[in-house]
Scaffold this motif. Structure first.
Motif: not given
Lengths: 185, 72, 512
Positions: C71, A109-111, C80, A102-103, A100, A106-107, C34, C74, C76, A118, C91, C18, C84, A113-115
């Motif tokens: 890794r 950034t993904v979160t 994402a 290490d990443n 966790t 990335a975690i 993830l 990965y 991204i 929007a 929302h 991850f 999403k 971008q995804a949440i």
């Protein structure tokens, strides 16, 4: 390895420095240099459905985790299994803790971008409603207070009143709070 | 009466307080502290369930500590 | 199951993206990441992955790369997009609006005490004024999809208010233009042909409760006079299904579905339960365990059971359903379909009690007969036992105050699995959910404690079963699972603003 009482362990797992056991509980000493507290927490949490778990610091650089079986333990083998399982969980938690870390970028950034992406821009109404004063710092929502304190379970006095109204409610709650239901996965 | 000594390096003080509040229906608690420990003296109200009450109380403190992210 | 020994494997971090893992068989380890991608590895493969010793040109490397577990490579952007897609509901705002039009009920169920009243308790009927305000509040949701679900008590007992809600909501929706649907959960015993025609004309989706074979159903759901609640429901299931055909609807898509409440008495009757549902023409069974809301402690001891027993029942029932499917019978289990949709399709079917975060307040609201508004139906039932922890306001409270209520914030935070101690490490995290009201009722806190939480035990147990099936990779079973996750929307039940109201005006069935 220490064997204070009845049960001796001849092959303690690598993750554990020493083991001491009574007829119903087992204590394992763990090196805090090798295993971060978060990993000890994670591994210990896995056992709270089956065991009473206590963590202390017998000396600097060490954690001692004591697992006491909730149900009676028939054989020493069951305690040995607890030690093995705990060591496995500890390794897994330490490993995943590092993965966790290490990443983490990335975690996040993904979160984001995804949440967050929007959500869009705030509207003029949102800005008009925004509280620019310092009052928010006074914790008007009681964020520093637990939700249960504000809205949840009532005080014993209030409970007594509720009990008068609904005789079965209190009994149910007491049972549930102390429940050790045979339920876990 | 049982004395539990929760190391400050492992257990969060608020978790001890909250657990005491929750479990006050089942036991009498006395709180004190040392430089290294939160000290809780537990006297269960139901002798027959004493082991369970003390054990579950300890688990509750640990659970709340972990819920809060632990001691940083 | 022989547990994998990590001390022997000696895992090394550094190469893995991850991920979370769970052993699901002697030689099968599930890894999930993830964004909810998953792979089942054998012990040797898992060992290579854990040690970071996967050969770059190996088949395993290709699979890990393809599913974004490495890794160094990965992706991204892809992750994402997947997250999403899974979290699209965050929302949305409340789409399910449970309206309890009365607490009065003609049946007495062994597991339902708090959320019902006797037939003479007319003071527990929702008034027309409250109903209109509840509709106004529901239609102010930010969600473009609105489902109004009639519940009780028995909603047919207060049919005039059901009609008022349908007609008022449809009228208001002419200007608001949301995708509006109505659903009714009824025991059908008070249904009449007039009422049915009205409900059909207004595209109200009908759902009932069947607790299993006739004897069990009647023992659990007592109907005065005829004492045969099962036959009352069965008669109307058949009639409604015929009526759907009469108005030209595809019977494979449009038919009455029923809900099961699994009590201790149900556990040995998994085959009879499935056969009963198939016999009634149902194509779905939702094997719901009994929950702790709404019944007295005395009843709990009689009805409850260890979750291990439930999971045994679940496995037996679903294995039998799979066998029936192999013989051409179309029957699916709802829990399995919900999880499999997330697992196999990377989509979330938005089942409000099994999503992350859960739907209380941000996905649903419950309106009690007296105008009080709760975060969820469980919150409303809890209030019936003098605990109004989940009360958000009433139908006069502004919408933003309701959904912005601090109780909703607390529930949303509590059901975010990424802060739950056990869930953060659980391989099922991307597909799972927890229920704050349940946690509160059973464990004293909206956060609960997953290690000894019954909902968690059920969710883990069901996913263990499903992943065991996926690990077996039987082509016939995989095809059945594909079918179970194929969502065919029931467009007929979506109201067309304007048209439905005209139909409503054309019908004047008697109220009761």
């Amino acid at each position: 390895m220490s064997t204070d009482n009845q049960t001796s362990f001849t092959d303690i797992p690598e993750a554990v420095v020493s083991v001491a056991a009574t007829d119903r509980s087992v204590s394992m000493v763990v090196d805090s240099e090798l295993y971060p507290l978060q990993a000890v927490y994670g591994a210990s949490y896995i056992f709270i459905d089956r065991c009473y778990v206590f963590i202390d610091r017998p000396e600097p650089g060490k954690y001692r985790v004591t697992l006491t079986a909730k149900e009676s333990v028939e054989e020493a083998e069951a305690l040995r299994q607890l030690v093995g399982e705990y060591a496995n969980e500890l390794l897994s938690c330490a490993w995943r803790h590092q993965v966790t870390q290490d990443n983490r970028v990335a975690i996040e950034t993904v979160t984001v971008q995804a949440i967050a992406g929007a959500m869009g821009e705030p509207s003029l109404d949102d800005l008009a409603d925004f509280d620019f004063t310092d009052e928010a710092l006074d914790d008007p929502l009681g964020i520093a207070q637990s939700w249960e304190d504000k809205h949840g379970r009532k005080s014993p006095a209030e409970k007594e009143q509720a009990k008068a109204k609904v005789p079965e409610g209190e009994a149910a709650e007491a049972t549930e709070a102390a429940s050790t239901e045979e339920a876990s996965a | 009466m049982t004395e539990l000594r929760f190391p400050r390096e492992v257990y969060v003080g608020e978790a001890v307080d909250e657990a005491v509040k929750t479990w006050s229906r089942f036991a009498e608690f006395e709180l004190s502290e040392t430089d290294d420990h939160w000290v809780v003296t537990v006297t269960p109200k139901h002798e027959a369930a004493a082991r369970q009450i003390i054990g579950e109380f300890g688990n509750f403190v640990l659970g709340l500590t972990i819920d809060r992210g632990g001691v940083s | 199951m022989k547990l994998i020994n990590l001390a022997e494997i000696k895992p090394r971090p550094g190469t893995q993206a991850f991920f979370r893992w769970r052993q699901i068989g002697d030689n099968a380890v599930l890894i999930t990441n993830l964004e909810g991608n998953w792979l089942i590895l054998d012990t040797a493969e898992f060992t290579q992955f854990a040690r970071g010793e996967v050969e770059a040109d190996s088949e395993l490397h290709g699979r890990l790369l393809d599913k974004n577990f490495l890794r160094s490579n990965y992706d991204i952007q892809a992750a994402a997009e997947r997250v999403k897609a899974r979290k699209y509901f965050v929302h949305g705002g409340p789409l399910l609006h449970v309206m309890v039009v009365t607490l009065r009920c003609n049946e007495t169920c062994v597991y339902c005490h708090a959320s019902r009243a006797n037939m003479d308790a007319v003071e527990t009927d929702m008034s027309i004024e409250t109903a209109r305000k509840a509709v106004d509040l529901a239609l102010s949701s930010t969600n473009g999809f609105i489902t109004i679900e009639f519940q009780g008590g028995e909603p047919l007992v207060n049919f005039p208010v059901v009609k008022e809600i349908i007609e008022y909501a449809t009228e208001r929706n002419k200007e608001i233009q949301k995708r509006l649907e109505f659903t009714m959960v009824s025991n059908f015993a008070l249904l009449t042909e007039d009422k049915l025609q009205y409900l059909l004309a207004n595209k109200v989706q009908l759902c009932t409760s069947i607790d299993g074979p006739e004897e069990l159903h009647n023992a659990q759901r007592k109907l005065p006079q005829t004492h045969n609640a099962f036959q009352a429901a069965a008669k109307w299931i058949k009639r409604v299904n015929e009526a759907y055909v009469e108005i030209g609807l595809d019977p494979t898509l449009y038919h009455v579905e029923a809900l099961l409440t699994t009590t201790k008495a149900t556990l040995d009757k998994w085959k009879e339960v499935v056969d009963t549902y198939v016999g009634l023409g149902c194509k779905t069974i939702f094997l719901r365990p009994v929950d702790p809301f709404g019944f007295a402690e005395r009843a709990r001891l009689r009805l409850e059971y260890p979750r291990g027993k439930y999971l045994e029942f679940y496995r037996n029932a679903v294995n039998y359903m799979i066998e029936l499917n192999k013989q051409g019978v179309e029957i699916l289990e709802r829990y399995a379909a919900i999880f499999l949709t997330k697992i196999l399709r990377g989509e979330d079917p938005n089942f409000l009690d099994n999503r992350n975060p859960a739907g209380a307040g941000i996905g649903q609201l419950a309106y009690s007969y007296d105008g009080n508004v709760y975060s969820c139906d469980e919150g409303r039932m809890l209030a019936a036992t003098q605990d109004d922890a989940f009360l958000l306001g009433d139908v006069d409270t502004p919408y933003r105050k309701i959904v912005g209520h601090e109780t909703i914030r607390a529930m949303t935070i509590a059901t975010n699995l990424d802060q739950q101690p056990d869930c953060v490490n659980c391989a099922y995290n991307p597909y799972c959910g927890t229920n704050a009201a349940y946690n509160y009722k059973a464990q004293g806190s909206v956060f609960g404690r997953m290690r000894d939480n019954n909902v968690c035990a059920v969710h883990k147990g069901i996913q263990d079963f499903l992943f065991e099936k996926l690990a077996e990779n039987d082509p016939e079973v995989m095809e059945i699972f594909e079918r179970w996750t194929t969502i065919r929307p029931r467009e007929h039940f979506v109201q067309e603003p304007g048209a439905a109201a005209e139909l409503a005006e054309g019908e004047t069935p008697s109220a009761d």
